[in-house]
Every structure is written in C-alpha cells, then in structure tokens.
Design a protein around this motif. Structure first.
Motif, short mmCIF file in Angstrom:
data_model
loop_
_atom_site.label_atom_id
_atom_site.label_comp_id
_atom_site.label_asym_id
_atom_site.label_seq_id
_atom_site.Cartn_x
_atom_site.Cartn_y
_atom_site.Cartn_z
N HIS A 1 49.47 74.09 11.94
CA HIS A 1 48.02 75.02 11.46
C HIS A 1 47.61 73.23 11.58
CE1 HIS A 1 44.19 76.30 10.15
NE2 HIS A 1 44.40 75.85 9.79
N ILE A 2 46.46 73.22 12.48
CA ILE A 2 45.79 72.10 12.24
C ILE A 2 44.76 71.90 11.34
CG2 ILE A 2 43.73 70.28 13.50
CD1 ILE A 2 45.50 72.00 16.05
N PHE A 3 45.00 71.09 10.28
CA PHE A 3 43.99 70.91 9.01
C PHE A 3 42.68 69.54 9.40
CE2 PHE A 3 47.72 70.82 6.19
CZ PHE A 3 48.09 72.60 5.52
N VAL A 4 43.70 69.02 10.18
CA VAL A 4 42.87 68.37 10.33
C VAL A 4 42.60 67.41 11.87
CG1 VAL A 4 42.45 66.45 9.26
CG2 VAL A 4 39.54 66.73 9.54
N LEU A 5 41.08 67.86 12.62
CA LEU A 5 41.35 66.79 13.86
C LEU A 5 39.62 65.99 13.38
CD1 LEU A 5 42.38 67.78 17.40
CD2 LEU A 5 40.52 66.64 17.43
N TYR A 6 39.72 64.37 13.47
CA TYR A 6 38.49 64.40 13.54
C TYR A 6 38.62 63.07 14.98
CZ TYR A 6 34.76 61.61 11.86
OH TYR A 6 33.73 60.90 11.47
N VAL A 7 37.69 62.56 14.81
CA VAL A 7 37.17 61.23 16.05
C VAL A 7 35.76 60.57 16.11
CG1 VAL A 7 37.37 60.73 18.30
CG2 VAL A 7 38.84 62.14 18.24
N ALA A 8 36.06 59.52 15.24
CA ALA A 8 34.35 59.28 14.73
C ALA A 8 33.70 59.04 15.74
CB ALA A 8 34.69 57.67 14.52
N TRP B 1 53.71 68.59 19.70
CA TRP B 1 55.11 68.18 18.31
C TRP B 1 55.24 69.30 18.56
CZ3 TRP B 1 54.09 70.66 13.75
CH2 TRP B 1 54.39 69.96 12.56
N ALA B 2 54.35 71.15 17.88
CA ALA B 2 54.40 72.41 17.70
C ALA B 2 55.63 73.43 18.45
CB ALA B 2 53.24 73.36 17.64
N ARG B 3 55.17 72.84 19.70
CA ARG B 3 56.80 72.94 20.73
C ARG B 3 58.24 72.93 20.36
NH1 ARG B 3 52.13 72.18 24.74
NH2 ARG B 3 51.79 74.20 25.39
N GLU B 4 58.43 71.37 19.81
CA GLU B 4 59.27 70.98 19.93
C GLU B 4 60.16 71.41 18.87
OE1 GLU B 4 58.29 66.74 19.75
OE2 GLU B 4 58.16 66.15 21.91
N ARG B 5 59.47 71.53 17.51
CA ARG B 5 59.96 72.18 16.64
C ARG B 5 60.46 73.66 16.74
NH1 ARG B 5 56.51 72.50 10.53
NH2 ARG B 5 54.93 74.16 11.88
N GLY B 6 59.66 74.05 17.75
CA GLY B 6 60.20 75.48 17.91
C GLY B 6 58.95 76.79 17.64
N ASP B 7 58.09 76.27 17.27
CA ASP B 7 56.50 76.72 17.25
C ASP B 7 56.68 78.06 18.02
OD1 ASP B 7 56.75 75.96 14.70
OD2 ASP B 7 55.01 75.42 14.71
N ARG B 8 55.99 78.54 18.09
CA ARG B 8 55.25 79.45 19.83
C ARG B 8 54.00 79.67 19.59
NH1 ARG B 8 59.91 83.40 18.15
NH2 ARG B 8 58.12 85.09 17.97
N GLN B 9 53.28 79.55 18.64
CA GLN B 9 52.08 79.32 18.50
C GLN B 9 51.08 78.46 17.77
OE1 GLN B 9 50.31 82.90 17.50
NE2 GLN B 9 51.01 83.28 14.96
N MET B 10 49.78 77.81 17.92
CA MET B 10 49.31 77.04 16.84
C MET B 10 47.43 78.11 16.56
SD MET B 10 48.42 73.66 16.03
CE MET B 10 49.59 72.26 17.74
N GLY B 11 48.03 77.09 15.20
CA GLY B 11 46.17 77.86 14.66
C GLY B 11 45.47 76.74 14.05
N LEU B 12 43.86 77.58 14.19
CA LEU B 12 43.45 76.06 13.35
C LEU B 12 42.07 77.14 12.89
CD1 LEU B 12 40.53 75.74 15.64
CD2 LEU B 12 42.37 74.43 16.96
#
Length: 159
Positions: free
Chosen positions: A92-99, A118-129
């Motif tokens: 889960h993305i807590f924060v993604l920030y670019v100035a 990163w998520a795929r490498e640890r075996g996750d099958r989805q990403m949330g935000l």
C-alpha cells in the motif's frame, strides 16, 4: 564515520536513496507538504503520530535526490494492507510525493514502477493506494498506469 545509504539512478539526473529511521522528521515534513497542497488551511500536526505509529522496517521509505539540493525532492513510503475480499496482504502506498518544480519529468511514474517491482519481489499480487478526488493530476497518473477504483472510501462529517 557517516556512511551514506546506497543510491541508484531513478531517471537521468535523479537518484533514489533508502530512507533511515532517523528520517522521521523529514518524512513528517513531506507528508505535510503533500496534504497542505490539497488542504492549505488545515493543521497537520497529527502526522507526527502517524509516522511514529507506522514507520518501521516493514514500511520502507525511499527519497528522491537531485544533485545540488540540500533536501530530497520527492519520497515514496510503502506499507501493508489486506485485501478484505481475498485476505491477501499487499503493498500500500502511504505517500508518493514529488516537489512541484520537479514534476512532469517522469518521477511519479518511475516511483510507481519502483514500488510495483518492490511489491512483486516480495510476492504481492496487487498494490493499493488512496488518492483524493480533488487531486486530478494524481488521479490521471494512477489511471494512466492502470489503477482502477476497487472501492470507495466514504466519509460523513458528524459535527
């Protein structure tokens, strides 16, 4: 002797550095920057509690550095969530920030790609935000990258 954490090039001229536990203050600062853009009149003093509660080894942090800047120009902080339908843990993305002065150069897309890998490498099958509806640039980025609404977080003021 101070040893700087390993860095890698994210896009030409920009580097990704692993965040450290001593970066708590800077993480709070970046969280405030993120939310103050959308809600400039709010007090975000509670964000220090959020960082103290959730920032740990299991919730990695990366900084985007640009040579010549004394502070990072972006960050990516990931955590864990559970798919309430399937029961699977996922990133889960807590924060993604670019100035603001470093936006529209591909940093957001590059950070998302890094997070997904990163998520795929640890075996996750989805990403949330979570993205706010009053943030069209972020909505457009995530939709362009293939993210779709899966549920709606609804709120009602009780004041």
């Amino acid at each position: 002797m101070h040893i700087k954490p390993a860095t890698r090039e994210l896009i030409p001229g920009y580097y990704l550095r692993v965040g450290l536990s001593r970066d708590r203050y800077l993480l709070v600062k970046f969280l405030r920057l993120t939310y103050q853009e959308l809600y400039p009149d709010h007090d975000f003093s509670h964000l220090a509690k959020t960082v103290n509660q959730y920032f740990a080894e299991e919730t990695p942090l990366w900084w985007v550095e640009y040579p010549g800047n004394s502070e990072p120009v972006g960050c990516l902080w990931l955590g864990n969530a559970v798919d309430q339908v399937k029961g699977d843990r996922h990133a889960h993305i807590f924060v993604l920030y670019v100035a603001p002065e470093h936006r529209r150069l591909g940093l957001g897309s590059a950070l998302m790609e890094y997070a997904e890998n990163w998520a795929r490498e640890r075996g996750d099958r989805q990403m949330g935000l979570q993205v706010f509806l009053n943030n069209p640039p972020a909505l457009n980025l995530y939709q362009k990258l293939g993210y779709q609404s899966h549920s709606v977080w609804m709120l009602k003021s009780l004041e």
